[in-house]
Design an enzyme around this catalytic site. Structure first.
Site, PDB file in Angstrom:
ATOM      1  N   ASP A 129       0.850  -1.189   0.000  1.00  0.00           N
ATOM      2  CA  ASP A 129       0.000   0.000   0.000  1.00  0.00           C
ATOM      3  C   ASP A 129       0.888   1.242   0.000  1.00  0.00           C
ATOM      4  OD1 ASP A 129      -2.292   1.540   0.029  1.00  0.00           O
ATOM      5  OD2 ASP A 129      -2.520   1.459   2.191  1.00  0.00           O
ATOM      6  N   LYS A 130       0.266   2.376  -0.216  1.00  0.00           N
ATOM      7  CA  LYS A 130       0.994   3.645  -0.075  1.00  0.00           C
ATOM      8  C   LYS A 130       0.169   4.552   0.824  1.00  0.00           C
ATOM      9  CE  LYS A 130      -1.328   6.913  -2.350  1.00  0.00           C
ATOM     10  NZ  LYS A 130      -1.574   8.304  -2.262  1.00  0.00           N
ATOM     11  N   HIS A 131       0.876   5.495   1.439  1.00  0.00           N
ATOM     12  CA  HIS A 131       0.186   6.521   2.223  1.00  0.00           C
ATOM     13  C   HIS A 131       0.739   7.869   1.800  1.00  0.00           C
ATOM     14  CE1 HIS A 131      -1.685   8.623   5.541  1.00  0.00           C
ATOM     15  NE2 HIS A 131      -0.548   9.272   5.679  1.00  0.00           N
ATOM     16  N   SER A 132      -0.156   8.813   1.570  1.00  0.00           N
ATOM     17  CA  SER A 132       0.294  10.162   1.242  1.00  0.00           C
ATOM     18  C   SER A 132      -0.028  11.078   2.412  1.00  0.00           C
ATOM     19  CB  SER A 132      -0.432  10.640  -0.015  1.00  0.00           C
ATOM     20  OG  SER A 132      -0.429  12.045  -0.064  1.00  0.00           O
ATOM     21  N   LYS A 152      -1.714   3.406  12.164  1.00  0.00           N
ATOM     22  CA  LYS A 152      -2.876   3.058  11.324  1.00  0.00           C
ATOM     23  C   LYS A 152      -2.441   2.233  10.113  1.00  0.00           C
ATOM     24  CE  LYS A 152      -3.906   7.411  11.511  1.00  0.00           C
ATOM     25  NZ  LYS A 152      -4.313   8.778  11.725  1.00  0.00           N
ATOM     26  N   LYS A 153      -1.322   2.594   9.506  1.00  0.00           N
ATOM     27  CA  LYS A 153      -0.912   1.871   8.291  1.00  0.00           C
ATOM     28  C   LYS A 153      -0.405   0.473   8.631  1.00  0.00           C
ATOM     29  CE  LYS A 153      -1.607   3.482   4.657  1.00  0.00           C
ATOM     30  NZ  LYS A 153      -2.947   3.578   3.996  1.00  0.00           N
ATOM     31  N   ARG A 161      -4.879  16.177  20.241  1.00  0.00           N
ATOM     32  CA  ARG A 161      -3.803  16.990  19.642  1.00  0.00           C
ATOM     33  C   ARG A 161      -4.383  18.146  18.831  1.00  0.00           C
ATOM     34  NH1 ARG A 161      -0.982  12.955  16.122  1.00  0.00           N
ATOM     35  NH2 ARG A 161       0.290  14.718  15.492  1.00  0.00           N
ATOM     36  N   THR A 180      -9.541  10.754   0.272  1.00  0.00           N
ATOM     37  CA  THR A 180      -9.854   9.717  -0.729  1.00  0.00           C
ATOM     38  C   THR A 180     -11.283   9.192  -0.578  1.00  0.00           C
ATOM     39  OG1 THR A 180      -7.534   9.125  -0.855  1.00  0.00           O
ATOM     40  CG2 THR A 180      -9.088   7.436  -1.549  1.00  0.00           C
ATOM     41  N   SER A 190       1.317   8.330  14.707  1.00  0.00           N
ATOM     42  CA  SER A 190      -0.114   8.364  14.387  1.00  0.00           C
ATOM     43  C   SER A 190      -0.352   7.726  13.016  1.00  0.00           C
ATOM     44  CB  SER A 190      -0.572   9.828  14.407  1.00  0.00           C
ATOM     45  OG  SER A 190      -1.790  10.000  13.754  1.00  0.00           O
TER      46      SER A 190
HETATM   47  N1  URA Z   1      -2.229  12.504   9.755  1.00  0.00           N
HETATM   48  C1  URA Z   1      -2.375  11.593  10.749  1.00  0.00           C
HETATM   49  O1  URA Z   1      -2.976  10.548  10.562  1.00  0.00           O
HETATM   50  N2  URA Z   1      -1.826  11.885  11.945  1.00  0.00           N
HETATM   51  C2  URA Z   1      -1.150  13.007  12.190  1.00  0.00           C
HETATM   52  O2  URA Z   1      -0.667  13.174  13.290  1.00  0.00           O
HETATM   53  C3  URA Z   1      -1.028  13.950  11.164  1.00  0.00           C
HETATM   54  C4  URA Z   1      -1.574  13.679   9.944  1.00  0.00           C
END
Ligand code: URA
Length: 424
Positions: A81-84, A188-189, A169, A121, A184
Site C-alpha cells: 500500500d501507499k500513504h500520502s 494506522k498503516k 492533539r 480519498t 499516528s
Molecule cells: N495525519 C495523521 O494521521 N496523523 C497526524 O498526526 C497527522 C496527519
C-alpha cells in the site's frame, strides 16, 4: 504507575520507560485512569522534548496494541500500500490501487476523509453513486481476493489510541511533532496488515509540512518505524508547490483518475503514480510494469471491478456543480506560479471540503486548472474554472486565489515532481 510521574519524566527530558509508555497509552485509551488534561500535558512535553527511536517504537507499538491488526492471511498474493501525507489534487490512490491489482499484487488501502484544504480519498470515492467505504472484515478480504484492491474506511477498532490522541492533539496545539505525526500515521498503516508500504511525503505550499527538511525527517522516522515493525517501507518526497493534475474536488478528481486509467491522464499524475507503483511492486517482490496495465486496459478493468464490488456503479453519471465561473488570464505570457495552498483553500471554500468533522461535502464542487505553470497564455484566456452548487461561495474562493497565480514574460524552469527517495 502514576500519570504525573510519566509527564514529569518527559517534561524533564528523559526517555520514557517501556512500562510507562504501555501503561499510559492503555490507561488513556481505556478512559478512566488518565484524564484528557494529563494526556495533553504529556503530548506537549513530547512536542518539546521529542522521542528516542526505540522509545518511539514502543509508543507506536502501544498504539497498535490498543486495537486490532487486520488479518490478511487469507489473501494469497503479496500486499502493498501507499500513504500520502496529503496534498491538493492528490488523487493518486484512485488509479494506483487498481494498477497494483492489475500487476498481480493486492492493495488493501485503508483511507481517510478530508479536513481543511486537502481532500480525502473516501470523500472522492463517495461521489460515485452507491460506493460504500464502510466494509466488514470479511468484505475487505473477499474483495482483495476477487479483485486485488479495496479502498475502505478504518474502523473504530484500528488504533483507537490514535483516534483519542489525535482528537486531543487537534485542540491542544500538539499536532506539529515529528514523533507524534509519525506514530499516528504508522500505527494506522501497520494495522492495515500489509507486507509493504510506500510513503508519499508531500513538500511545498499545499503540503502539511511545507519545509523539505521537516518532510525528510518525517519520512525517515516513518520508514524506521515501518521497518522495525516488520513492514518493508520506503518513502518518496514529492512536490506539492502546485496542485497535482488539473482538478481539485471530489467528483472532478474521480473523472480525472478514470481519464488516467484510460491513458489520458496529465503527465505529473502519471509520473507520481507510476513511480509509487514501481516502488510498491519492488518492495513486495512482484515484477510487472504498471504502464502496461494502462496501455492494455487491465487497470481500468480492475477499477470497474473494485467500484462494483464496493456497491458503486462505474458507469453512473457523477455529481456536477450547478454553478460555474472562470477566471481569465489578466495578461498574455507564461504562467509562472500556481500555488497549491491557494487552489486547495479555494476548492474547500467552494464546498469540496469540510471545516468540522462530520460536515457534508459538495461532491460536485472544486476547481479545474485550465492552465499550469509553463503554459503560454493569451490575455483573457480562461485559467481556472470554479465549480459549486452555491454561488455565494465564489467570493471566498476568488479571495483565496488572489495572488495564487502569476503570469510572466519567460517560461519557468520545469519543476521536478519526485524530489527524493528515502530507504531504510
Ligand atoms: N495525519 C495523521 O494521521 N496523523 C497526524 O498526526 C497527522 C496527519
Amino acid at each position: 504507575m502514576d500519570a504525573v510521574d510519566v509527564i514529569r519524566t518527559k517534561r524533564d527530558g528523559a526517555r520514557l520507560s517501556d512500562e510507562q509508555i504501555k501503561w499510559f497509552i492503555q490507561a488513556y485509551t481505556d478512559g478512566d485512569t488518565v484524564a484528557d488534561e494529563q494526556a495533553a500535558a504529556l503530548l506537549m512535553a513530547i512536542v518539546w522534548r521529542g522521542m528516542e527511536p526505540d522509545e518511539l517504537f514502543t509508543w507506536t507499538q502501544a498504539m497498535l496494541d490498543s486495537g486490532e491488526i487486520v488479518d490478511l492471511s487469507a489473501v494469497d498474493r503479496p500486499t502493498a500500500d501507499k500513504h500520502s501525507t496529503g496534498g491538493v489534487g492528490d488523487k493518486v490512490s484512485l488509479p494506483l490501487a487498481p494498477i497494483i491489482a492489475a500487476c498481480g499484487a493486492c492493495d488493501p488501502m485503508m483511507s481517510g476523509r478530508g479536513l481543511g484544504h486537502t481532500g480525502g480519498t473516501l470523500d472522492k470515492l463517495e461521489s460515485i453513486p452507491g460506493f460504500r467505504v464502510d466494509l466488514s472484515k470479511a468484505e475487505v478480504v473477499g474483495i482483495l481476493q476477487d479483485v486485488g484492491c479495496v479502498i475502505y474506511s478504518s474502523s473504530p477498532n484500528v488504533a483507537p489510541a490514535d483516534r483519542k490522541l489525535y482528537a486531543l492533539r487537534d485542540v491542544t496545539g500538539t499536532v506539529e511533532s515529528i514523533p507524534l505525526i509519525a506514530s499516528s500515521i504508522m500505527s494506522k498503516k501497520i494495522a492495515e496488515g500489509g507486507d509493504a508500504l510506500v510513503l508519499d511525503v508531500k513538500v511545498g505550499s499545499g503540503a502539511f509540512l511545507p519545509e523539505i527538511s521537516m518532510a525528510r525527517e518525517l519520512a525517515e522516522t516513518m520508514v524506521r518505524i515501518g521497518e522495525a515493525h516488520g513492514v518493508k517501507t520506503t518513502a518518496m518526497l514529492t512536490d506539492m508547490e502546485i496542485p497535482l493534475g488539473r482538478t481539485a474536488g471530489n467528483a472532478l478528481e474521480v473523472t480525472e483518475s478514470v481519464e488516467m486509467l484510460q491513458g489520458k491522464g496529465p503527465s505529473d499524475l502519471e509520473e507520481i503514480t507510476f513511480a509509487l507503483a514501481d516502488e510498491m511492486l519492488a518492495l513486495c517482490g512482484v515484477k510487472a510494469d504498471p504502464r502496461e496495465t494502462i496501455a492494455n486496459g487491465t487497470a481500468l478493468e480492475k477499477w470497474r471491478e473494485m467500484v462494483g464490488a464496493q456497491g458503486g456503479d462505474p458507469d453512473a453519471a457523477l455529481p456536477e456543480a450547478s454553478e460555474r465561473k472562470t477566471i481569465p488570464a489578466p495578461r498574455s505570457g507564461f504562467m509562472t506560479k500556481l500555488d497549491a495552498r491557494g487552489v486547495g483553500i479555494a476548492a474547500w471554500r467552494l464546498g469540496a471540503g469540510r471545516s468540522q468533522k462530520g460536515d457534508p461535502v459538495d461532491h460536485g464542487a472544486g476547481i479545474v486548472c485550465l492552465a499550469k505553470p509553463g503554459d503560454e497564455l493569451d490575455e483573457g484566456q480562461p485559467l481556472l474554472e470554479l465549480h459549486t452548487s452555491d454561488p455565494a461561495h465564489f467570493e471566498g474562493a476568488e479571495a483565496a486565489l488572489d495572488g495564487a497565480f502569476e503570469i510572466g514574460d519567460e517560461a519557468p524552469e520545469p519543476r521536478p515532481i519526485i524530489l527524493e527517495r528515502i530507504t531504510p
